[in-house]
Motif scaffolding. Structure first.
Motif, PDB file in Angstrom:
ATOM      1  N   VAL A   1      10.110   2.000  -1.041  1.00 61.07           N
ATOM      2  CA  VAL A   1       8.748   2.384  -0.659  1.00 61.07           C
ATOM      3  C   VAL A   1       8.511   1.991   0.796  1.00 61.07           C
TER       4      VAL A   1
ATOM      5  N   GLY B   1       8.293   7.255  -0.883  1.00 62.15           N
ATOM      6  CA  GLY B   1       9.352   6.616  -1.662  1.00 62.15           C
ATOM      7  C   GLY B   1       9.086   6.766  -3.143  1.00 62.15           C
ATOM      8  N   SER B   2       9.667   5.864  -3.906  1.00 65.11           N
ATOM      9  CA  SER B   2       9.538   5.892  -5.356  1.00 65.11           C
ATOM     10  C   SER B   2       8.197   5.276  -5.753  1.00 65.11           C
ATOM     11  N   ILE B   3       7.204   6.109  -5.978  1.00 63.82           N
ATOM     12  CA  ILE B   3       5.849   5.655  -6.268  1.00 63.82           C
ATOM     13  C   ILE B   3       5.356   6.285  -7.554  1.00 63.82           C
TER      14      ILE B   3
ATOM     15  N   ASN C   1      -0.976  10.206  -0.949  1.00 62.70           N
ATOM     16  CA  ASN C   1      -0.670   8.763  -0.857  1.00 62.70           C
ATOM     17  C   ASN C   1      -0.967   8.224   0.534  1.00 62.70           C
TER      18      ASN C   1
ATOM     19  N   ILE D   1       1.301  -1.100  -5.204  1.00 60.39           N
ATOM     20  CA  ILE D   1       2.023   0.069  -5.713  1.00 60.39           C
ATOM     21  C   ILE D   1       2.818  -0.278  -6.960  1.00 60.39           C
TER      22      ILE D   1
ATOM     23  N   ARG E   1       5.990   1.134  -8.947  1.00 63.31           N
ATOM     24  CA  ARG E   1       7.110   2.043  -8.660  1.00 63.31           C
ATOM     25  C   ARG E   1       7.553   2.812  -9.899  1.00 63.31           C
ATOM     26  N   ASP E   2       7.353   2.239 -11.086  1.00 56.20           N
ATOM     27  CA  ASP E   2       7.670   2.951 -12.318  1.00 56.20           C
ATOM     28  C   ASP E   2       6.742   2.441 -13.413  1.00 56.20           C
TER      29      ASP E   2
ATOM     30  N   SER F   1       6.802  -1.267 -14.598  1.00 60.43           N
ATOM     31  CA  SER F   1       6.687  -2.350 -13.611  1.00 60.43           C
ATOM     32  C   SER F   1       5.243  -2.734 -13.360  1.00 60.43           C
TER      33      SER F   1
ATOM     34  N   TYR G   1       2.261  -4.070 -10.413  1.00 63.04           N
ATOM     35  CA  TYR G   1       1.958  -3.732  -9.024  1.00 63.04           C
ATOM     36  C   TYR G   1       2.702  -4.680  -8.087  1.00 63.04           C
ATOM     37  N   GLU G   2       3.195  -4.118  -6.984  1.00 63.43           N
ATOM     38  CA  GLU G   2       3.808  -4.898  -5.916  1.00 63.43           C
ATOM     39  C   GLU G   2       3.039  -4.648  -4.632  1.00 63.43           C
TER      40      GLU G   2
ATOM     41  N   TYR H   1       2.851  -4.000  -0.689  1.00 64.17           N
ATOM     42  CA  TYR H   1       3.652  -3.451   0.392  1.00 64.17           C
ATOM     43  C   TYR H   1       2.835  -3.439   1.678  1.00 64.17           C
TER      44      TYR H   1
END
Length: 120
Positions: free
Chosen positions: A1, A25-27, A75, A98, A100-101, A104, A106-107, A109
């Motif tokens: 991401v 990215g992978s979002i 986004n 975010i 990512r899958d 998961s 939230y992370e 960034y």
């Protein structure tokens, strides 16, 4: 991401700038997106935040002058800055929470930052 900011630059006091930040990215999902800034010799501080539902939050220092918005389909988050002051001079950073899958959590960034310089 990745978060990529754009729109910074040099302006005179009283003028306007619009910052953009695109997440790629992978979002799977993005919750809160926001802008922070760090001026010379200062700590990083929140400038504006917006939830996925569109609820916004501003500190008193920018309330009424800055407006945050987002385009969920792209986004992307924006920061419209009006009536800029020399004390707004800082590196402005984009932030996003975010997922990512679906399995998961939230992370957090961050973008690399874009410099805004306001001359008096």
């Amino acid at each position: 991401v990745q978060l990529v900011e754009s729109g910074g630059g040099l302006v005179q006091a009283g003028e306007s700038l619009r910052l953009s930040c695109a997440a790629s990215g992978s979002i799977f999902s993005i919750n809160t997106m926001g802008w922070y800034r760090q001026g010379p010799g200062k700590q990083r501080e929140l400038v504006a935040a917006i939830t996925s539902a569109g609820n916004t939050n501003y500190p008193d220092s920018v309330k009424g002058r800055f407006t945050i918005s987002r385009d969920n389909a792209k986004n992307t988050v924006y920061l419209q800055m009006n009536s800029l002051k020399p004390e707004d001079t800082a590196v402005y950073y984009c932030n996003a929470h975010i997922i990512r899958d679906p399995l998961s959590d939230y992370e957090d960034y961050w973008g690399k930052g874009t410099l805004v310089t306001v001359s008096s």
